[in-house]
Design an enzyme around this catalytic site. Structure first.
Site, PDB file in Angstrom:
ATOM      1  N   ASP A  86       0.926  -1.361  -0.105  1.00 45.09           N
ATOM      2  CA  ASP A  86      -0.029   0.130   0.016  1.00 45.09           C
ATOM      3  C   ASP A  86       0.836   1.479   0.021  1.00 45.09           C
ATOM      4  O   ASP A  86       2.214   1.011   0.071  1.00 45.09           O
ATOM      5  CB  ASP A  86      -0.841   0.053   1.292  1.00 45.09           C
ATOM      6  CG  ASP A  86      -2.131   0.862   1.410  1.00 45.09           C
ATOM      7  OD1 ASP A  86      -2.493   1.593   0.110  1.00 45.09           O
ATOM      8  OD2 ASP A  86      -2.579   1.155   2.274  1.00 45.09           O
TER       9      ASP A  86
ATOM     10  N   GLU B 181       2.710   4.939  -4.319  1.00 42.74           N
ATOM     11  CA  GLU B 181       2.613   5.590  -5.508  1.00 42.74           C
ATOM     12  C   GLU B 181       3.967   6.542  -5.568  1.00 42.74           C
ATOM     13  O   GLU B 181       4.370   6.876  -6.662  1.00 42.74           O
ATOM     14  CB  GLU B 181       1.542   6.835  -5.262  1.00 42.74           C
ATOM     15  CG  GLU B 181       0.157   5.922  -5.608  1.00 42.74           C
ATOM     16  CD  GLU B 181      -0.308   5.070  -4.407  1.00 42.74           C
ATOM     17  OE1 GLU B 181       0.212   5.527  -3.206  1.00 42.74           O
ATOM     18  OE2 GLU B 181      -0.911   4.283  -4.304  1.00 42.74           O
TER      19      GLU B 181
ATOM     20  N   ASP C  42      -9.411   3.259  -2.792  1.00 40.95           N
ATOM     21  CA  ASP C  42     -10.160   3.688  -1.777  1.00 40.95           C
ATOM     22  C   ASP C  42     -11.663   4.082  -2.256  1.00 40.95           C
ATOM     23  O   ASP C  42     -11.847   5.434  -2.512  1.00 40.95           O
ATOM     24  CB  ASP C  42      -9.665   4.997  -0.665  1.00 40.95           C
ATOM     25  CG  ASP C  42      -8.439   4.390  -0.055  1.00 40.95           C
ATOM     26  OD1 ASP C  42      -8.241   3.132   0.131  1.00 40.95           O
ATOM     27  OD2 ASP C  42      -7.811   5.138   0.715  1.00 40.95           O
TER      28      ASP C  42
END
Ligand code: MIG
Length: 775
Positions: free
Chosen positions: A355, A358, A473
Site C-alpha cells: 500500500d 505511489e 479507496d
C-alpha cells in the site's frame, strides 16, 4: 518496404523506426540531441523479423506507419524542447479509445484529459485524476482496424483524447526523448498478446488467491482476526484469506509486530492455517526515519534511501511519522528489501499487500520547511490566511490531487546501479513497479518453488508480472460499484488481468442491498475481496443478518463453483496475456452495439455478466451480442439483442454463450480443496472446443510440465452429442476423478458418444447429464 528508416522532421526532431516483428514497431523519438536512455519496462526482447508488413516514413512533420498496406497510423510532432515533446495522433470519427489503466472514467476513454502520474487518490470522481496506477498504453479501435500505442516512459505524460483536438489524441511527454511502440493486429486480442510480450506475462497466482478474501482497516487484535476467521467456518461461508492492515505493526513501522495486540503471531498463523485460512499482511513503502530501528538503519547503511538535491535524506510524513523511501531503482536496495520480505513471510505469512506505494506522502518535509519560511509573506496582507496556507500545503502532499493540478513533484534523487543520479521525475511511475519486483524476489528467496501472492495499490506497465491490483479507496456507493466495471475492464485492457475493487465499498457506510449486489458482482472480479475503512461500518458477509447473509453466501459459493473455469482463465492469461474480465467489444469486435457497453462484461469467452447497479432494481435490460445465450437462472435460451431480464435480490443475471462451455464444481470452504467432480456445462448448437486444466495450485512445478490438460471437442448433430477428448499433458494427476457433461439445452438428446463409446445419460430439467472419466 521501408524499415529501419530514420530522419529528422519539424526542424530537428529525430525519429527512427525499428520493426520488431510482424506486429510491433518501435519508434524512437528525440529532440535531435541524441537519444537519452531512460528507465525501460520492456521485458522480453522481441525477435527482429517480420518487418515486411510495415511501411514507415516521415512526411510533412508527420510520422506515418502503415501495416499490411492498409492500416495507417499518423502522428504529427507539434512542439518540443529539451523538457518535453508534443505529439498529435490523428484518429477517425468512429474510433474509440481503450486502456490507460485505472481511471475514474468509462470504458471508452475518448474526449477526456488524463494525467499519467501515480497518485494516492481517495477522491474517486471524474475530477480526481490521476489515480494510483497509470499505464501509458491505449488502443484506438474502430470496426476496420485497431492499433495499440505504448509509451515506454515512466515520467509524466499528459494525454488528451479529444478536448484540444476532437479528431486526435494529443500527447505531451515530459522528456526530450522517449520510445513508443505501435502495436498492430487483427483485433484487440492480438494487440494485447503483443503488449504482454513487451511488458511481461501476468504471474500465475496460487489457487487460494482466487478465492474470497476478507479484510478490514484494521482487525485490531489476534483474537479479533481469529474470531472473524472462525465465523466464516461456523457459518459455512467459503473464504481463503484474511488481511492484517496497518495496526498489526508496532507504531506503523514496517516489518514489526505490535506485540500488545498480536502477542503470538506464529500461533495466530498456525491457528488460521489449521482452518485452511491464509494470512495477508500490509506493507507500506515508507520506512520510519528513526535511528535504532533496524530496518531504517540497514537501508541507511547501504545509502539506500532517496535523497534531496542537497544530498540529504528525502523525508516525508506518512503513518509512522517521518519516513525515508527506499531507492528501488538499485539492485542492492531491492535485495535488502527482498530479504526483509523473505524473513517476514518465513513466519508463515502467505501474501503481501503493498500500500501507499505511489508513493503516498502526506507532507514532504523540505517543501514544508520552505512554506514555513515563507509564512510571513504568505500571511501578510492576506484576507484568508487559512485558505492560502491550505492551498500551499496541498501542493506538498501527493494525496488527493485534483485533475487541474494533475501532477505533484517529488523533488528527490535516485541513483541507479551504475551510480548515475536520476531525478525521481523520470522514474516516478515505475517506483511501485520496482517495489513489486523486489517483493516478488522476496517470495522467491523464501520459497524457491512456491507461487507468490502480492496485492498492490500502485503500479505501472508490467506490474502484471508480480501483483494483483485493487482500485484503492472507493466508497460504499452505487456509483462506485458501477464505475468499478470500466475501471477493471480498462486495467484488463492495459495488460493487468488480476484486478478487483473493494467489495462493499471501502469508505462510508454500506447497506444491505449494496453489500448483496456488490458481492454478486465481485464474484466475477478476478480479485474478490471485501474490505472496509476504519471509519466505516464493518461489513463482513453476515453483518446484516438474514436474508442477506444467505444471499451473500450464495454469491460467494457461485464464485467457488466456477473456480475450475476461472482458474483456466488464469492460466490462459499467464500464457497469453489475455484478460480474464473482458469488455464485450473485445469478444465481439464486429458488433458496434458493444463498443461502449461497460455495465455488462464477459468473464472469459463463455460468460456474460449483467450486474444490478442501483437499489430497488429487480430486472434489467441486457444487451446480448451476435449469438444465442443461455440464461443461467431461468434456463431459457435468449436471442441476441436487447432483453429484459429478471433480477430479484438473489440473482445477478449471467448468461452462457452459444457453443461454449463453463467448468464448474461443488463449492468447498476454500479454493484449493480438490475440485471433484468437474462439470462441463455446455450450451451447444454445433460445436465446442474447450479445455480442462489443473495443477497443484501452489508451486511452480507447472512450469516444469507438471500439470494436467485435456482438450475436449463436443459436437452436436441434432439429437446426438459426440465428445472427443485428447489429453495434452498428464504429468500431474488431477484431484478430480469424475467428469460430468451437462448439455444445458439437452431436452431432445437421444445419444451421447464419448471417445467412440456410447454413454447412458439422464435428462433433468432440459439438461442431459452423463458422467465419464479420462484415461
Ligand atoms: O491512507 O492502511 O487504500 O485499503 O486500508 C489510508 C490503511 C491507507 C489505504 C488503502 C486502504 C487501507 C488504508 N490505506
Amino acid at each position: 518496404m521501408n524499415f529501419n528508416v530514420e530522419g529528422f522532421i519539424n526542424r530537428g526532431v529525430h525519429i527512427s523506426f525499428k520493426p520488431l516483428n510482424a506486429y510491433v514497431v518501435k519508434v524512437l523519438i528525440n529532440d535531435g540531441k541524441g537519444f537519452q536512455k531512460s528507465f525501460s519496462v520492456i521485458h522480453e526482447p522481441l525477435y527482429e523479423n517480420g518487418g515486411e508488413v510495415w511501411n514507415c516514413y516521415l512526411k510533412d512533420n508527420e510520422i506515418i506507419v502503415t501495416w499490411r498496406d492498409n492500416f495507417v497510423v499518423r502522428f504529427k510532432v507539434l512542439n518540443f524542447d529539451e523538457t518535453h515533446m508534443e505529439l498529435l495522433q490523428y484518429i477517425d470519427r468512429d474510433d474509440r479509445i481503450y486502456g490507460l489503466g485505472e481511471k475514474y472514467a468509462r470504458l471508452n476513454r475518448r474526449f477526456k484529459r488524463f494525467h499519467i502520474w501515480n497518485i494516492d487518490q481517495p477522491v474517486h470522481l471524474p475530477s480526481g485524476d490521476p489515480m494510483y496506477v497509470s499505464i501509458p498504453f491505449y488502443i484506438v479501435a474502430n470496426s476496420k482496424r485497431s492499433v495499440g500505442v505504448f509509451i515506454d516512459y515512466s515520467g509524466y505524460i499528459y494525454i488528451d483524447t479529444g478536448v484540444k483536438y476532437s479528431d486526435g489524441v494529443f500527447l505531451n511527454v515530459r522528456s526530450n526523448s522517449f520510445v513508443m511502440y505501435l502495436i498492430m493486429g487483427n483485433g484487440i486480442h492480438e494487440i494485447l498478446r503483443s503488449y504482454s510480450e513487451l511488458t511481461g506475462k501476468p504471474f500465475m497466482p496460487p489457487k487460494w488467491a482466487i478465492g474470497y478474501h476478507q479484510s478490514r482497516y484494521s482487525y485490531m487484535s489476534q483474537d479479533e482476526v481469529l474470531y472473524i476467521a472462525n465465523e466464516f467456518r461456523n457459518r459455512g461461508i467459503p473464504c481463503d484469506a484474511i488481511y492484517l492492515d496497518i495496526h498489526h505493526m508496532d507504531g506503523f513501522k514496517i516489518f514489526t509486530w505490535d506485540f500488545k495486540n498480536f502477542p503470538l503471531p506464529e500461533k495466530l498463523i498456525n491457528a488460521l492455517h489449521s482452518i485452511n485460512m491464509k494470512l495477508v499482511t500490509i506493507i507500506d513503502i515508507g520506512v520510519k526515519a528513526l535511528d535504532g530501528y533496524e530496518v531504517f538503519d540497514n537501508f541507511n547503511k547501504i545509502d539506500g534511501f532517496l535523497k534531496t538535491p542537497n544530498n540529504e535524506l528525502f523525508l516525508g510524513a506518512v503513518w509512522p511519522g517521518l519516513c525515508a523511501f527506499p531507492d528501488f531503482l538499485r539492485s542492492d536496495v531491492r535485495n535488502l528489501w527482498s530479504s526483509y520480505i523473505a524473513k517476514w513471510i518465513k513466519q508463515g505469512v502467505d501474501g503481501i499487500w503493498l500500500d501507499m506505494n505511489e508513493p503516498s506522502i502526506f507532507l514532504m518535509l523540505d517543501p514544508l520547511k520552505d512554506i514555513i519560511e515563507r509564512l510571513p509573506s504568505i500571511i501578510s496582507g492576506n484576507e484568508n490566511v487559512g485558505l492560502s496556507i491550505i492551498s500551499e500545503i496541498s501542493k506538498i502532499s501527493t494525496a488527493m490531487v485534483n485533475k487541474n493540478v494533475g501532477y505533484v513533484r517529488i523533488n528527490a534523487l535516485h541513483k541507479n546501479d551504475d551510480g548515475k543520479i536520476i531525478h525521481h521525475d523520470e522514474v516516478h511511475n515505475a517506483y511501485s513497479l520496482l517495489e513489486n519486483l523486489a517483493t516478488y524476489e522476496g517470495f522467491k528467496k523464501a520459497y524457491e518453488d512456491k507461487r507468490a501472492f502480492i496485492l498492490s495499490r500502485s503500479g505501472f506497465a508490467g506490474v502484471q508480472r508480480f501483483a494483483a491490483i485493487w482500485t484503492g479507496d472507493n466508497q460504499a456507493d452505487w456509483g462506485h460499484m458501477e464505475i468499478s466495471i470500466p475501471q477493471l475492464l480498462s486495467l484488463s485492457l492495459s495488460g493487468i488481468p488480476f484486478v478487483g475493487a473493494d467489495v462493499g465499498g471501502f469508505s462510508d457506510d454500506t447497506d444491505p442491498e449494496l453489500l448483496v449486489r456488490w458481492h454478486q458482482l465481485g464474484a466475477f472480479y478476478p480479485f474478490y475481496r471485501n474490505h472496509s475503512d476504519i471509519n466505516a461500518r464493518r461489513h463482513e458477509p453476515w453483518i446484516f443478518g438474514e436474508p442477506f447473509e444467505t444471499i451473500i453466501k450464495n454469491a460467494i459459493k457461485l464464485r467457488y463453483k466456477l473456480l475450475p473455469y476461472i482458474y483456466k482463465l488464469f492460466i490462459d492469461a499467464h500464457r497469453t496475456g489475455l484478460p480474464i474480465m473482458r469488455a464485450l467489444s473485445i469478444e465481439f469486435p464486429s458488433d458496434e452495439n458493444c463498443y461502449d457497453i461497460d455495465d455488462e462484461f464477459m468473464l472469459g469467452e463463455s460468460l456474460l455478466i449483467a450486474p444490478i447497479l442501483a437499489p430497488g432494481i429487480r430486472a434489467r435490460a441486457v444487451y446480448l451480442p451476435e449469438v444465442k445465450w443461455f440464461d443461467y437462472w431461468s434456463r431459457e435460451i435468449l436471442n441476441p439483442g436487447w432483453n429484459l431480464v429478471k433480477a430479484p435480490l438473489e440473482i445477478i443475471p449471467i448468461f452462457i454463450r452459444e457453443n461454449t462451455a463453463i467448468l464448474t464444481t461443488d463449492p468447498k470452504e476454500n479454493a484449493y480443496e480438490p475440485w471433484d467432480p468437474i462439470r462441463i456445462e455446455a450450451f451447444i448448437t454445433k460445436k465446442i472446443k474447450t479445455r480442462i486444466y489443473d495443477d497443484d495450485g501452489e508451486t511452480l512445478k507447472y512450469q516444469r510440465g507438471e500439470y494436467f490438460e485435456t482438450e475436449l471437442e463436443i459436437i452436436r448433430d441434432n439429437n446426438e452429442i459426440i465428445v472427443n477428448t485428447e489429453i495434452l499433458n498428464k504429468n500431474y494427476k488431477p484431484a478430480f476423478k469424475n467428469i460430468e457433461l451437462h448439455i444445458l439445452n439437452g431436452s431432445n438428446i437421444e445419444n451421447i458418444v464419448i471417445n467412440g463409446k456410447k454413454h447412458s445419460f439422464t435428462i433433468h430439467e432440459k439438461t442431459a447429464i452423463t458422467k465419464f472419466t479420462l484415461e
